[in-house]
Write a protein that holds these residues in place. Structure first.
Motif, short mmCIF file in Angstrom:
data_model
loop_
_atom_site.label_atom_id
_atom_site.label_comp_id
_atom_site.label_asym_id
_atom_site.label_seq_id
_atom_site.Cartn_x
_atom_site.Cartn_y
_atom_site.Cartn_z
N UNK A 38 0.86 -1.18 0.00
CA UNK A 38 0.00 0.00 0.00
C UNK A 38 0.89 1.23 0.00
N UNK A 39 0.62 2.16 -0.90
CA UNK A 39 1.38 3.41 -0.93
C UNK A 39 0.57 4.52 -0.30
N UNK A 40 1.23 5.33 0.52
CA UNK A 40 0.57 6.54 1.02
C UNK A 40 1.34 7.72 0.46
N UNK A 41 0.68 8.54 -0.32
CA UNK A 41 1.38 9.63 -0.99
C UNK A 41 0.77 10.97 -0.62
N UNK A 42 1.59 11.97 -0.56
CA UNK A 42 1.10 13.31 -0.24
C UNK A 42 2.29 14.23 -0.05
N UNK A 43 2.02 15.53 0.03
CA UNK A 43 3.10 16.50 0.18
C UNK A 43 3.46 16.67 1.65
N UNK A 44 4.52 17.43 1.91
CA UNK A 44 4.92 17.57 3.31
C UNK A 44 3.79 18.20 4.10
N UNK A 45 3.58 17.70 5.30
CA UNK A 45 2.53 18.22 6.15
C UNK A 45 1.16 17.62 5.91
N UNK A 46 1.07 16.61 5.03
CA UNK A 46 -0.25 16.04 4.76
C UNK A 46 -0.66 15.03 5.82
N UNK A 47 0.29 14.64 6.67
CA UNK A 47 -0.04 13.71 7.74
C UNK A 47 0.35 12.28 7.46
N UNK A 48 1.10 12.04 6.38
CA UNK A 48 1.41 10.65 6.05
C UNK A 48 2.39 10.02 7.04
N UNK A 49 3.39 10.77 7.46
CA UNK A 49 4.33 10.21 8.43
C UNK A 49 3.70 10.10 9.82
N UNK A 50 2.88 11.08 10.17
CA UNK A 50 2.22 11.03 11.48
C UNK A 50 1.30 9.81 11.54
N UNK A 51 0.66 9.49 10.41
CA UNK A 51 -0.17 8.29 10.36
C UNK A 51 0.67 7.07 10.70
N UNK A 52 1.84 6.97 10.05
CA UNK A 52 2.71 5.81 10.28
C UNK A 52 3.16 5.75 11.73
N UNK A 53 3.57 6.89 12.28
CA UNK A 53 4.05 6.92 13.66
C UNK A 53 2.93 6.55 14.63
N UNK A 54 1.69 6.93 14.31
CA UNK A 54 0.55 6.58 15.16
C UNK A 54 0.38 5.06 15.21
N UNK A 55 0.58 4.41 14.05
CA UNK A 55 0.35 2.96 13.99
C UNK A 55 1.31 2.22 14.89
N UNK A 56 2.56 2.67 14.93
CA UNK A 56 3.57 1.89 15.65
C UNK A 56 3.92 2.50 17.00
N UNK A 57 3.10 3.44 17.45
CA UNK A 57 3.30 3.98 18.80
C UNK A 57 4.57 4.78 18.95
N UNK A 58 4.96 5.49 17.90
CA UNK A 58 6.19 6.29 17.99
C UNK A 58 5.90 7.78 17.82
N UNK A 59 4.72 8.20 18.25
CA UNK A 59 4.40 9.63 18.18
C UNK A 59 5.29 10.39 19.14
N UNK A 60 5.70 11.61 18.79
CA UNK A 60 6.49 12.40 19.72
C UNK A 60 5.70 12.60 21.02
N UNK A 61 6.36 12.35 22.13
CA UNK A 61 5.67 12.48 23.41
C UNK A 61 6.20 13.69 24.16
N UNK A 62 5.42 14.40 24.94
CA UNK A 62 4.01 14.12 25.23
C UNK A 62 3.03 14.84 24.30
N UNK A 63 3.52 15.49 23.23
CA UNK A 63 2.61 16.31 22.41
C UNK A 63 1.62 15.49 21.59
N UNK A 64 2.08 14.32 21.09
CA UNK A 64 1.24 13.57 20.15
C UNK A 64 0.24 12.67 20.86
N UNK A 65 -0.99 12.71 20.38
CA UNK A 65 -2.04 11.90 21.02
C UNK A 65 -2.95 11.32 19.95
N UNK A 66 -3.34 10.07 20.15
CA UNK A 66 -4.39 9.50 19.30
C UNK A 66 -5.71 9.80 19.98
#
Lengths: 328, 340
Positions: A38-66
């Motif tokens: 599966x490809x996730x494509x988009x420009x910078x700031x579209x949320x594609x990397x944040x999506x990936x980090x959310x999946x694997x529990x690597x969001x920047x802490x403590x700012x990032x929240x699901x």
């Protein structure tokens, strides 16, 4: 499609900023089937990397929240796991490849040791066995003279070789899913071709699914089975790759494809462009964000357009202006 | 060809490698190793190659930000190979540069007005009122609002900052702009905006560009002619269409086949290269690319003259038996094809 390996449902990820909670990922849903890419494509700031980090529990802490949503991996909701449980999955059942191999590798440990660590951590094997397996992995990713190279430190390798080591680490435990975030962006085009070929070949041999995150539509076209196009924190279109490139339906996807110079574009011609730029995260409207970029105002900015299926597996955010329904 | 605006002959830029206890010179990086090229007025020459091939160093040597070790650079009929900073100052009006990262090339403590006004002041153009008008005109030309002039670089996005960089470069109406990866750091949709701007400015002002980039599709789009660089040397140079449709050099062919195109075509044939670009510190003695692909004729190229030969009108390629088809090699070397 068989039972999906990964199901992301209505995921909302927000960051706690001075301006309050801002949603970097805003109700994103998609699936990854077993063995598929599966490809996730988009420009910078579209949320594609944040999506990936959310999946694997690597969001920047403590700012990032699901804030909401489910991430079902083999039937378990990853958003509900404790950190300790997540660590057992990450690197074991889910492998991760990052853009910059130098930050993913520890500069003071030999690469063989770093790969062997994956086995020691997840597979309960002896040190000797782990080291042998590490060398086997280096051989698998086509690093010449793996017995010698295993003794090297990351700085002794070229960028392409380092990325091979990162791939070896990600695949060491034979994961069911590999998340690759811009794995070839920092590499030269001939090395990129080698790495993409390597990932594809290993996928064929090991049968893992790949979630490939990139800004490069060319890379997507060459490697993916299905594509998710993200814009401003949302999925605006989702389709099988061949279908997406042959029949893009959302104005953003069309604009993006049209604005890339290709080999057969008339030379020195003015390219079609998407005017303006992505709004700042905190300024996102609740409605159609591509209308926002185009400087439109009116009803489409106020209400979120529905996400509808227009052909088998082809979904699009149906803003009355941005969705070209007439072309169907 | 018209009298070229830029003429580079056998240019070499070598950097010393220091090492040992006394930091003595233990070798040299041959970043640019014998490059010759011409750019005609109003023409764009695209320069492509992978990282470390020396393309940026070549660009910097042309605008005299780096000293040449040997060879010559002539700009607008003047030999500027050894012209110092003071001597270059009047020429800066005509010879400008745009950098990849506008964050680093714009002074963060200066407002956009100060950044754009500075070249005008240095070159004594107009008075305060006419300069203020020119700043507004420049901003308008690159598609930024007049209100931008009181803001600072950090307040802008990458694409907008690159527009500021372009506005600064065209402020003095130059003849040649060396563009070093001007769109590589930008998002796809912004990249096309900046490419269009560069094309429009060229048409209006008759500018020449040396356009340095690693993205071949972008280079082909904007260039009249294209030069392909590998490990400090140009290995092929021709009309852009010619390079893309009838590449002669094995490296050019491999580069072209490696470009991922945004369309699904699973039958596409790829030439996969092994290994990486070799280090310019201790380059192979013979054909650098022949060495990388372990060509059986590599030994022949040690000490041989591998300079560019005109294989077809305007199509120059390195006379390298490792990198040409036997037919092309026969044409270049006038070697009688052997019957095997």
């Amino acid at each position: 499609m068989s039972e999906p390996l990964l199901q992301v449902r209505e995921l909302i990820t927000a960051f706690d900023t001075e301006a309050g909670l801002v949603r970097a990922v805003d109700q994103v849903s998609f699936e990854v089937a077993k063995g598929q890419t599966l490809g996730i494509v988009g420009e910078s700031g579209c949320g594609k990397s944040v999506t990936a980090m959310s999946l694997i529990g690597l969001l920047p802490q403590p700012m990032g929240k699901i804030l909401q949503g489910e991430v079902l991996f083999k039937g378990r909701d990853l958003t509900r796991l404790k950190n300790s449980e997540m660590r057992k999955i990450r690197g074991n059942e889910i492998g991760v490849i990052f853009q910059e191999p130098m930050t993913a590798l520890n500069p003071v440990h030999r690469i063989g040791k770093q790969i062997a660590e994956c086995f020691l951590l997840h597979k309960k094997v002896s040190k000797k066995k782990a080291w042998e397996s590490a060398i086997e992995m280096l051989r698998l990713v086509k690093i010449p003279a793996p017995e010698l190279r295993a003794m090297d430190y990351p700085h002794q390798l070229s960028g392409g070789m380092r990325q091979r080591v990162v791939i070896a680490m990600a695949l060491a435990c034979r994961p069911d899913l590999v998340i690759a975030d811009e794995p070839t962006t920092a590499l030269d085009v001939t090395v990129q071709a080698q790495i993409l070929d390597l990932i594809k070949r290993l996928q064929g041999e090991m049968g893992m699914a790949v979630m490939l995150i990139t800004h490069d539509l060319g890379v997507i076209a060459e490697t993916c089975d299905e594509v998710v196009v993200m814009y401003a924190g949302r999925v605006v279109e989702r389709a099988p790759a061949a279908e997406l490139f042959a029949r893009p339906l959302h104005a953003y996807t069309r604009g993006l494809l049209a604005s890339i110079p290709r080999m057969d574009t008339p030379r020195k011609s003015i390219l079609p462009v998407i005017p303006g730029m992505v709004a700042a995260l905190r300024d996102f409207v609740p409605g159609c964000r591509f209308c926002q970029r185009m400087g439109r105002d009116g009803a489409t900015l106020r209400e979120r357009p529905p996400f509808i299926q227009v052909a088998p597996g082809h979904w699009v955010e149906a803003c009355p202006i941005c969705y070209a329904a007439t072309e169907l | 060809m018209m009298t070229p605006i830029l003429s580079v002959r056998d240019l070499k830029v070598h950097f010393p490698v220091l090492g040992g206890v006394f930091s003595s010179k233990i070798g040299s990086v041959r970043a640019v190793d014998g490059v010759s090229l011409d750019i005609a007025p109003g023409e764009t020459l695209g320069l492509v190659g992978e990282s470390g091939c020396g393309k940026s160093t070549l660009g910097r040597a042309i605008v005299r930000l780096t000293d040449a070790t040997a060879g010559s650079v002539s700009f607008d009929g003047r030999n500027i190979t050894h012209t110092g900073p003071r001597g270059m100052r009047p020429l800066r009006k005509d010879l400008q540069m745009i950098f990849q990262d506008p964050v680093e090339s714009l002074n963060a403590r200066h407002s956009i007005r100060e950044i754009l006004e500075e070249p005008l002041i240095i070159h004594g153009v107009g008075n305060a009122a006419s300069r203020a008008a020119r700043v507004k005109e420049l901003l308008d030309r690159v598609g930024l609002p007049a209100s931008a002039q009181d803001r600072y670089p950090f307040e802008f996005s990458g694409g907008q900052r690159q527009r500021v960089g372009i506005a600064r470069a065209i402020a003095l109406k130059p003849k040649l702009i060396v563009c070093d990866e001007p769109v590589s750091a930008l998002d796809v949709s912004v990249q096309s905006q900046v490419l269009n701007l560069l094309l429009e400015l060229q048409r209006e002002m008759g500018l020449s560009y040396l356009f340095i980039a690693h993205d071949l599709a972008v280079v082909k789009h904007i260039s009249d002619r294209v030069a392909v660089m590998y490990l400090g040397k140009i290995v092929e140079m021709a009309d852009a269409e010619e390079v893309y449709h009838r590449p002669k050099h094995a490296y050019t062919k491999a580069l072209l086949s490696a470009i991922p195109e945004p369309e699904v075509n699973r039958d596409k044939k790829r030439i996969l290269l092994e290994g990486d670009v070799p280090s310019p510190i201790d380059p192979p003695k013979g054909s650098a690319f022949g060495h990388r692909i372990r060509h059986h004729r590599y030994e022949e190229t040690i000490g041989a003259d591998l300079s560019l030969q005109e294989l077809a009108p305007g199509h120059w390629v390195a006379a390298d038996p490792c990198c040409l088809t036997p037919e092309d090699w026969a044409l270049v070397s006038k070697e009688v094809p052997q019957l095997v």
